[in-house]
Write a protein that holds these residues in place. Structure first.
Motif, PDB file in Angstrom:
ATOM      1  N   GLN A   1       0.696  -1.252  -0.029  1.00 53.77           N
ATOM      2  CA  GLN A   1       0.043   0.085  -0.051  1.00 53.77           C
ATOM      3  C   GLN A   1       0.696   1.201   0.064  1.00 53.77           C
ATOM      4  O   GLN A   1       0.579   2.251  -0.662  1.00 53.77           O
ATOM      5  CB  GLN A   1      -0.966   0.114   1.072  1.00 53.77           C
ATOM      6  CG  GLN A   1      -2.234  -1.181   1.078  1.00 53.77           C
ATOM      7  CD  GLN A   1      -2.723  -1.077   2.357  1.00 53.77           C
ATOM      8  OE1 GLN A   1      -2.307  -0.616   3.326  1.00 53.77           O
ATOM      9  NE2 GLN A   1      -4.102  -1.891   2.413  1.00 53.77           N
ATOM     10  N   TYR A   2       1.764   1.346   0.653  1.00 54.18           N
ATOM     11  CA  TYR A   2       2.938   2.383   0.878  1.00 54.18           C
ATOM     12  C   TYR A   2       3.409   2.615  -0.457  1.00 54.18           C
ATOM     13  O   TYR A   2       3.555   3.802  -1.023  1.00 54.18           O
ATOM     14  CB  TYR A   2       3.711   2.239   1.915  1.00 54.18           C
ATOM     15  CG  TYR A   2       3.446   2.436   3.485  1.00 54.18           C
ATOM     16  CD1 TYR A   2       3.122   4.023   3.620  1.00 54.18           C
ATOM     17  CD2 TYR A   2       3.180   1.663   4.303  1.00 54.18           C
ATOM     18  CE1 TYR A   2       2.689   4.436   4.777  1.00 54.18           C
ATOM     19  CE2 TYR A   2       2.516   2.127   5.487  1.00 54.18           C
ATOM     20  CZ  TYR A   2       2.570   3.454   5.964  1.00 54.18           C
ATOM     21  OH  TYR A   2       1.964   3.787   7.105  1.00 54.18           O
TER      22      TYR A   2
ATOM     23  N   ASP B   1       2.499   1.719  -3.381  1.00 53.76           N
ATOM     24  CA  ASP B   1       1.314   2.130  -4.417  1.00 53.76           C
ATOM     25  C   ASP B   1       1.237   3.448  -4.262  1.00 53.76           C
ATOM     26  O   ASP B   1       0.882   4.223  -5.196  1.00 53.76           O
ATOM     27  CB  ASP B   1       0.319   1.259  -4.340  1.00 53.76           C
ATOM     28  CG  ASP B   1       0.371  -0.227  -4.815  1.00 53.76           C
ATOM     29  OD1 ASP B   1       1.289  -0.520  -5.320  1.00 53.76           O
ATOM     30  OD2 ASP B   1      -0.643  -0.859  -4.347  1.00 53.76           O
ATOM     31  N   LYS B   2       1.128   4.240  -3.177  1.00 59.83           N
ATOM     32  CA  LYS B   2       1.071   5.528  -2.905  1.00 59.83           C
ATOM     33  C   LYS B   2       2.173   6.293  -3.378  1.00 59.83           C
ATOM     34  O   LYS B   2       2.185   7.594  -3.576  1.00 59.83           O
ATOM     35  CB  LYS B   2       0.605   5.707  -1.468  1.00 59.83           C
ATOM     36  CG  LYS B   2      -0.682   5.115  -0.753  1.00 59.83           C
ATOM     37  CD  LYS B   2      -0.921   5.632   0.456  1.00 59.83           C
ATOM     38  CE  LYS B   2      -2.252   4.652   0.754  1.00 59.83           C
ATOM     39  NZ  LYS B   2      -2.621   4.829   2.200  1.00 59.83           N
TER      40      LYS B   2
END
Length: 65
Positions: A29-30, A32-33
């Motif tokens: 998630q990190y 991807d951001k």
């Protein structure tokens, strides 16, 4: 006695692999951001935590043999 130790090791492995999955999901998630110009210190810390935990799981698995 050996059976109890084996059960405890199995419980530790389950707990650790659950934590590995959670950390890996958070890391994804990190990443991807973020973008190609920014590498967050938090991402690096999570990757290091994953590596440390994975090594621990590997060593515990070796204990089964």
């Amino acid at each position: 006695m050996a059976k109890k130790a084996s059960q405890e090791r199995q419980a530790d492995l389950k707990r650790d692999t659950d934590k590995l999955l959670k950390l890996a999901t958070e890391l994804k998630q990190y990443v991807d951001k973020s973008n190609e110009n920014v590498l967050s210190l938090d991402v690096l810390k999570r990757a290091e935590a994953i590596e440390k935990l994975a090594r621990s799981v590997k060593e515990k698995m070796k204990g089964y043999n």
